[in-house]
Design an enzyme around this catalytic site. Structure first.
Site, mmCIF file in Angstrom:
data_model
loop_
_atom_site.group_PDB
_atom_site.id
_atom_site.type_symbol
_atom_site.label_atom_id
_atom_site.label_comp_id
_atom_site.label_asym_id
_atom_site.label_seq_id
_atom_site.Cartn_x
_atom_site.Cartn_y
_atom_site.Cartn_z
ATOM 1 C CE LYS A 1 -26.224 -11.690 24.279
ATOM 2 N NZ LYS A 1 -26.349 -10.736 25.427
ATOM 3 C CB SER B 1 -25.092 -12.580 28.385
ATOM 4 O OG SER B 1 -25.829 -11.452 27.914
ATOM 5 C CB SER C 1 -24.881 -8.640 29.025
ATOM 6 O OG SER C 1 -25.199 -9.507 30.081
#
Length: 544
Positions: free
Chosen positions: A140, A215, A239
């Protein structure tokens, strides 16, 4: 240090900054050899999961269809070279980007250099570098890499750069991992979907009208399409678990301060009111386990002293603790705030029925205690400056505030605290944790089985209920999401095979809350047809 390949001019508009980032991403994909065909919108079906099979070679498909536990064995033995494996995953990641918009950049030069070093080491010594020798791992974007852009989803932060690799990456690197792709995240990092003004919207590979989650939605979509089989996500309200659930993956949110987070980029650095955590998304449970074992074997608490210094607790220790009694599983059918959609309740019913067949398991009904209050408490602690830093980061570039950013930042519980009101909010957090722990102790369960969300992957821009995941962030309990092996199916629903009829909303259903009314309206509007293809997943919650 200048960031890699950031070429924007001073005073550029937010649109120009975003265009530069997208050009850079596309250039990293175009550099792959041999080149991949460029897909048009008309080439992309609702369910994209079959497309990689029509583009990649048979060998690339063979490699990328393996799970972590298979790959590490093949790589350590030298049956497959690290270079061959990482090339296959870079190409599949590039296909996944065209299908779901999940990638911020492919790190081909870095990855191939690393792979060559690993192959040379194995050839020279006959020994792998470590337990992850040659294993490609996706990352990420806001988990920092030395010399690479570190924008955390804000246009104004483009041009910030990682001073060194995040600690978790250093440990994985020492274990032999190869980092080859970085993935998308939303504006603010506080959405249960993934949309930013830098890269647009990341969609679900199983149904592109649905969200991949957030997320860590770039990771979710990428791993869902097997452009990765092990990726790094972060979680402060769901997330990791939201994208894992939405894409039919395993996703683990550890207890906060268990795995190292130093080196990531986010607003409100230093805030410890609700502590975020970092963890894996994987196509297999063994991939999750290997990830956590590897990190803890690196004793990260010696370099990040705030971490809890507890080594990996293996299966033998857990079996010893449980010896002499049955495993006690508490079941949450709904949290008394929002009733899950029928496919979730049907899946939960099937899993519970299987557990009840076991002589080694006791299943009990878990009565939820004030889960509506839990949301009030945690929402009050997410943005203790009244979201001033988030709003300033957005305003700095002139980028627009996105709908789900507005929804969370302007939540009625968000406020700018004084010292005294913050202390009071901490007392409320501690009181809730204490009360919930007492209930857990009284009922003496080992784990709680519950939904991972109020439905399967939501329609884009509709993910507004966090309670099934944020509950466990407030309590700071570890939680793992797992697929149940089914998807929402128009045909099965029509034939009654999913037991959805038993779990449909009753006639004249009266919603329990405003959030429940919202969730109920989504099902009434879209029904099975709106969510067809979406994987069905559940969540298992424990205590550290």
């Amino acid at each position: 240090m200048s960031p890699v390949n950031v070429t924007i001019a001073s005073g550029a508009s937010w649109q120009e900054v975003a265009a530069d980032r997208q050009r850079h991403r596309d250039a990293t994909i175009a550099s792959l050899n041999p080149p991949l065909p460029k897909l048009s919108a008309s080439d992309i079906p609702l369910d994209t999961t079959g497309i990689p099979g029509s583009i990649l070679t048979a060998k690339e498909l063979e490699i990328t269809e393996k799970n972590v536990e298979d790959l590490v064995s093949l790589l350590a033995s030298g049956q497959w070279s690290a270079k061959t494996v990482v090339q296959a995953f870079m190409r599949r990641a590039a296909v996944a980007q065209q299908l779901t918009n999940c990638v911020t950049e492919i790190l081909s030069e870095r990855a191939l250099q690393r792979a060559a070093e690993l192959d040379d080491h194995l050839a020279a010594t006959g020994q792998p570098v470590g337990p992850l020798h040659g294993l490609p791992i996706s990352v990420k974007e806001h988990v920092g890499m030395k010399g690479y852009d570190l924008n955390a989803g804000f246009v104004a932060w483009v041009g910030q750069v990682g001073e060194e690799d995040a600690l978790i990456l250093q440990i994985l690197w020492d274990a032999g991992a190869v980092f080859y792709v970085r993935t998308t995240q939303p504006q603010t990092l506080m959405h249960l979907e993934t949309r930013s003004n830098l890269y647009g919207t990341t969609v679900n590979p199983f149904n592109t009208t649905l969200t991949a989650g957030g997320s860590s939605g770039g990771e979710g979509a990428l791993v869902g399409l097997r452009g990765s089989v092990l990726g790094i996500g972060t979680d402060i309200g769901g997330s990791i678990r939201s994208p894992a659930a939405n894409n039919g993956l395993f996703g683990f949110k550890p207890t906060a301060l268990r795995l190292p987070v130093s080196g990531w980029s986010a607003t409100m650095a230093g805030s410890d009111h609700i502590v975020g955590t970092i963890g894996p998304l994987s196509t297999s449970l063994e991939g999750v386990s290997l990830f956590v074992r590897t990190i803890l074997s690196g004793r990260p608490w010696l370099r990040e002293p705030s971490l809890v210094p507890i080594p990996w607790r293996g299966k033998d220790q857990l079996e010893e603790r449980a010896r002499g009694r049955k495993l006690r599983v508490g079941v949450i059918w709904d949290d008394k705030v929002v009733r899950p959609h029928p496919p979730i309740l049907a899946a939960l019913s099937r899993v519970v029925a299987e557990l009840q067949k076991s002589d080694e398991v006791d299943v009990i009904e878990w009565e939820c205690w004030k889960h509506d209050l839990a949301w009030e408490v945690i929402a009050k602690l997410y943005f203790c400056d009244g979201a001033a830093e988030e709003k300033a980061a957005i305003a700095a570039s002139g980028e627009p505030l996105l709908p789900l950013s507005k929804w969370i930042l302007e939540n009625p519980h968000v406020r700018e605290h004084t010292i005294s009101t913050l202390w009071q909010a901490h007392e409320e957090r501690q009181a809730y944790r204490t009360s919930y722990a007492a209930i857990w102790n009284e009922r003496d369960v080992d784990v709680i089985l519950c939904p991972a969300g109020p439905g399967v992957a939501p329609k884009l821009e509709t993910a507004r209920y966090w309670g099934y995941t944020s509950q466990w962030n407030l309590l700071n309990y570890p939680a793992v999401v797992f697929p149940v092996g089914t998807k929402v199916s128009r045909e099965e629903s029509a034939q009654g095979k999913q037991d959805n009829k038993e779990h449909e909303y009753p006639e004249a259903y009266k919603p329990m809350s405003e959030a429940d009314q919202y969730n109920y309206d989504l099902w009434k509007e879209h029904g099975v047809d709106g969510y067809v293809g979406a994987p069905v997943s559940l969540q298992l919650v424990g205590r550290m």
